[in-house]
Write an enzyme that holds these catalytic residues in place. Structure first.
Site, PDB file in Angstrom:
ATOM      1  N   GLU A  60      -1.658   2.448  -9.075  1.00  8.52           N
ATOM      2  CA  GLU A  60      -2.694   3.616  -8.569  1.00  8.52           C
ATOM      3  C   GLU A  60      -1.657   4.664  -7.677  1.00  8.52           C
ATOM      4  O   GLU A  60      -2.126   5.768  -7.667  1.00  8.52           O
ATOM      5  CB  GLU A  60      -3.522   2.709  -7.443  1.00  8.52           C
ATOM      6  N   HIS A 129     -11.548  -8.054  -2.694  1.00  8.00           N
ATOM      7  CA  HIS A 129     -12.593  -7.191  -3.587  1.00  8.00           C
ATOM      8  C   HIS A 129     -13.631  -6.748  -3.153  1.00  8.00           C
ATOM      9  O   HIS A 129     -14.559  -6.240  -3.951  1.00  8.00           O
ATOM     10  CB  HIS A 129     -12.471  -7.968  -4.967  1.00  8.00           C
TER      11      HIS A 129
END
Lengths: 327, 338
Positions: A60, A129
């Site tokens: 990322e 998450h």
């Protein structure tokens, strides 16, 4: 009008922007050959080819940073992160580069990048998450932050985000992708920075966004019935910049405010909205502003514990009753 | 790829005028940085101020190999890079002073100079993060089919950052026209690089990514020119990344607030004995390009020039309060393209 899923409305916005601007491209994890981890980009590789719909490695910081650099060069990168939980790894590119480019270069450079993807707390995804991280971005001058609640808003706002000359963080709630709503067949945009009254009412304003707003729309009639209060639902849609005028006008009408935030209470979007209201509309308030937020713990996995941490119908109902002095 | 490949001696094609310009630029950068150091000591320059003294050969060579469609991006040690890419001494010094007449109107300061019209994309402060940004610029060149390449400077302190490794992988798989240049001055701030690296030589970190890599003497302006010229040429022509390591020395501290206690006086003197400016000046005298008098005249001219530049910066106005707000977001209506 057509009934579209939230993901289809986003996909339509991507497709139309890619058609309109040859400098726009989409990149991210699983966006191309897999057709998107949540199928938002379904069919785009076939239509636009691998030059403009690009699979990335799981890196990322690298690929968000590369998108930011491509924006400095004049492209219109749309960078999809698989979830905003993973986007924390790329905060340096967004906060220290994208957000500061225009100011630091005295306008010699701009950074029209969109970083978008799923977000939100819930779904039994457990602590790492499953969280709402809007405030990581809303804190930063130089960024715009958008988080829609309906397919129609998702379409119009994403088109505006891609066209915007500044970096935009576009947060799509994971639980909304399969939800449906009417979307105009004619192309349109919705300006960033404009809230929307999703239900008009005269007694209590409930301010929220994204999935919590979607739930509030579903719960509205029941809330009115059980509290006796005519509720106004104010969907922020854009979390930075805030739509000061729409917020103040609603408070002037109802004089009572509940803010529902899926994320944590501390240093949050709802804290900023509360502050705005007490500064701009203090004299119109008939009760202290109440906030219903995620409880102050990392998200537990077990379903009853997860449900307990999130804003619920009962907690919102109690807040409405409290601001209207029924409790 | 452990051995330094045979690099063509591109510098042999440089005219006497071009050689003279290389030398003048190195002196110009040295005198600019010394003037900045003095001004910092007088409290005229604020915050961090990282000087490039000792490493001027690299900036001079970058200016000389830069072509119209190329881009350059670097870290926070950025004054000479800006000068090499067309920022005037006045605009650079005024920026260091925080003045409205500065390169970015006092909004950026010493670490953040920009001149995108000449392909200079800044001056960035986070160690290593300029590499993914620079790879994005190279991506843009390839996407738009622009016949240029991007040169990205990082320091030896940056090579262990995840951003660097992630970007080398991206540059390799997407075949980006990107030249990465490590300026290895052997110290990441005050930490000797060999104490924190499992990677000697540093350029070898490109090996597993299948990227061409080599090192060269960054204190020798002609060797530096040859390597940069060759790397940029390959990147432009093949659209593949190249990874270079310039072995060099900075003669001052990491920044103006660094007392430099991590190296001995003798070590520093050894490094200064390799000063690129007298070495190149003497070579030009030996080769008959310049006379000893020319060297003195060039130096005197640059010293006087920097006195004038500092005076101008001192007298220039600060920006008005409100300027930062003006540039935090785009003005309304900019950028709609429907």
């Amino acid at each position: 009008m057509s009934e579209l899923q939230f993901r289809e409305a986003l996909g339509r916005a991507l497709k139309e922007e890619l058609q309109a601007d040859p400098d726009a491209f989409l990149m991210g994890e699983e966006v191309a050959e897999y057709n998107g981890a949540y199928k938002v980009s379904e069919g785009l590789l076939d239509e636009f080819g691998p030059k403009r719909v690009i699979d990335t490695p799981i890196a990322e910081l690298g690929f968000v940073g590369l998108g930011v650099g491509a924006a400095l060069y004049g492209l219109r990168p749309i960078v999809e992160v698989m979830t905003f939980n993973f986007a924390m790894l790329s905060l340096d590119a967004v906060v220290n580069t994208a957000a500061k480019t225009r100011m630091m270069s005295a306008g010699k450079l701009s950074c029209p990048v969109v970083v978008r993807g799923p977000t939100g707390a819930g779904g039994a995804l457990a602590a790492q998450h499953s969280q709402s991280l809007e405030q990581q971005y809303t804190h930063i001058p130089g960024l715009k932050v958008v988080s829609p609640s309906t397919p129609a808003d998702a379409y119009g706002l994403l088109r505006s985000a891609i066209q915007d000359p500044d970096p935009v963080i576009f947060m799509e709630h994971e639980s909304l992708y399969g939800t449906r709503g009417e979307v105009d067949d004619e192309p349109y945009t919705i300006p960033l920075g404009k809230a929307d009254i999703k239900r008009e009412g005269k007694d209590v304003t409930i301010i929220s966004w994204s999935r919590q707003m979607r739930q509030l729309i579903e719960w509205a009639d029941k809330l009115v019935e059980e509290t006796g209060q005519d509720i106004e639902l104010l969907d922020l849609r854009t979390l930075r910049p805030l739509d000061r005028d729409t917020i103040v006008q609603s408070v002037q009408k109802t004089n009572r405010v509940v803010i529902v935030e899926e994320g944590w209470e501390h240093s949050s979007v709802s804290a900023t909205v509360s502050d705005l209201i007490q500064r701009e509309a203090f004299d119109y308030l008939d009760a202290p502003i109440l906030r219903v937020t995620q409880r102050d713990v990392p998200m537990p996995y077990a379903p009853p514990l997860e449900a307990h941490t999130l804003p619920s119908f009962e907690r919102i109902k109690e807040a409405v009753q409290t601001v209207s002095y029924q409790k | 790829m452990d051995e330094t490949p045979d690099i063509p001696t591109h510098h042999t094609k440089l005219s006497e005028e071009a050689l003279r310009e290389l030398y003048v630029n190195m002196v110009r950068y040295r005198r600019f940085e010394e003037a900045a150091a003095r001004s910092y000591g007088m409290g005229k320059i604020h915050g961090f101020c990282h000087l490039h003294i000792g490493q001027e050969a690299i900036a001079a060579a970058i200016g000389a190999v830069h072509q119209e469609h190329d881009a350059v991006i670097g870290g926070y040690r950025t004054h000479t890079l800006g000068l090499a890419l067309g920022i005037s001494e006045e605009a650079a010094m005024c920026e260091l002073f925080g003045k409205d007449t500065g390169n970015v109107r006092g909004l950026g300061g010493s670490m953040h100079l920009f001149e995108p019209k000449n392909g200079f994309y800044g001056g960035w402060g986070l160690v290593g993060q300029q590499l993914p940004t620079g790879a994005g610029i190279a991506f843009g060149q390839k996407y738009k089919e622009i016949p240029g390449a991007t040169l990205c400077l990082i320091g030896d302190g940056a090579v262990h950052q995840g951003a660097v490794h992630e970007t080398l992988n991206l540059a390799a798989i997407w075949e980006l026209p990107l030249v990465v240049l490590i300026e290895n001055n052997h110290y990441g701030m005050g930490t000797a690089v060999d104490r924190v690296s499992s990677l000697p030589p540093l350029h070898a970190l490109a090996e597993p990514y299948g990227i061409e890599h080599w090192s060269f003497d960054g204190m020798n302006v002609l060797e530096t020119y040859d390597s940069l010229y060759e790397a940029m040429k390959r990147a432009r022509e093949t659209s593949k990344p190249v990874f270079l390591e310039a072995l060099c020395s900075r003669f001052r501290g990491h920044s103006m607030s660094d007392p430099g206690k991590y190296r001995t006086r003798e070590q520093l003197q050894e490094e200064k004995d390799r000063d690129p400016i007298p070495h190149f000046g003497n070579k030009l005298v030996d080769d008959g390009v310049l006379s000893k008098d020319d060297l003195k005249t060039i130096d005197d001219e640059q010293k006087q020039r920097m006195k004038d530049v500092v005076k101008a910066a001192d007298e220039a106005p600060y920006p008005e309060v409100g300027l930062a707000e003006e540039f935090t977001h785009a003005p309304a209506n900019e950028g709609d393209h429907e």
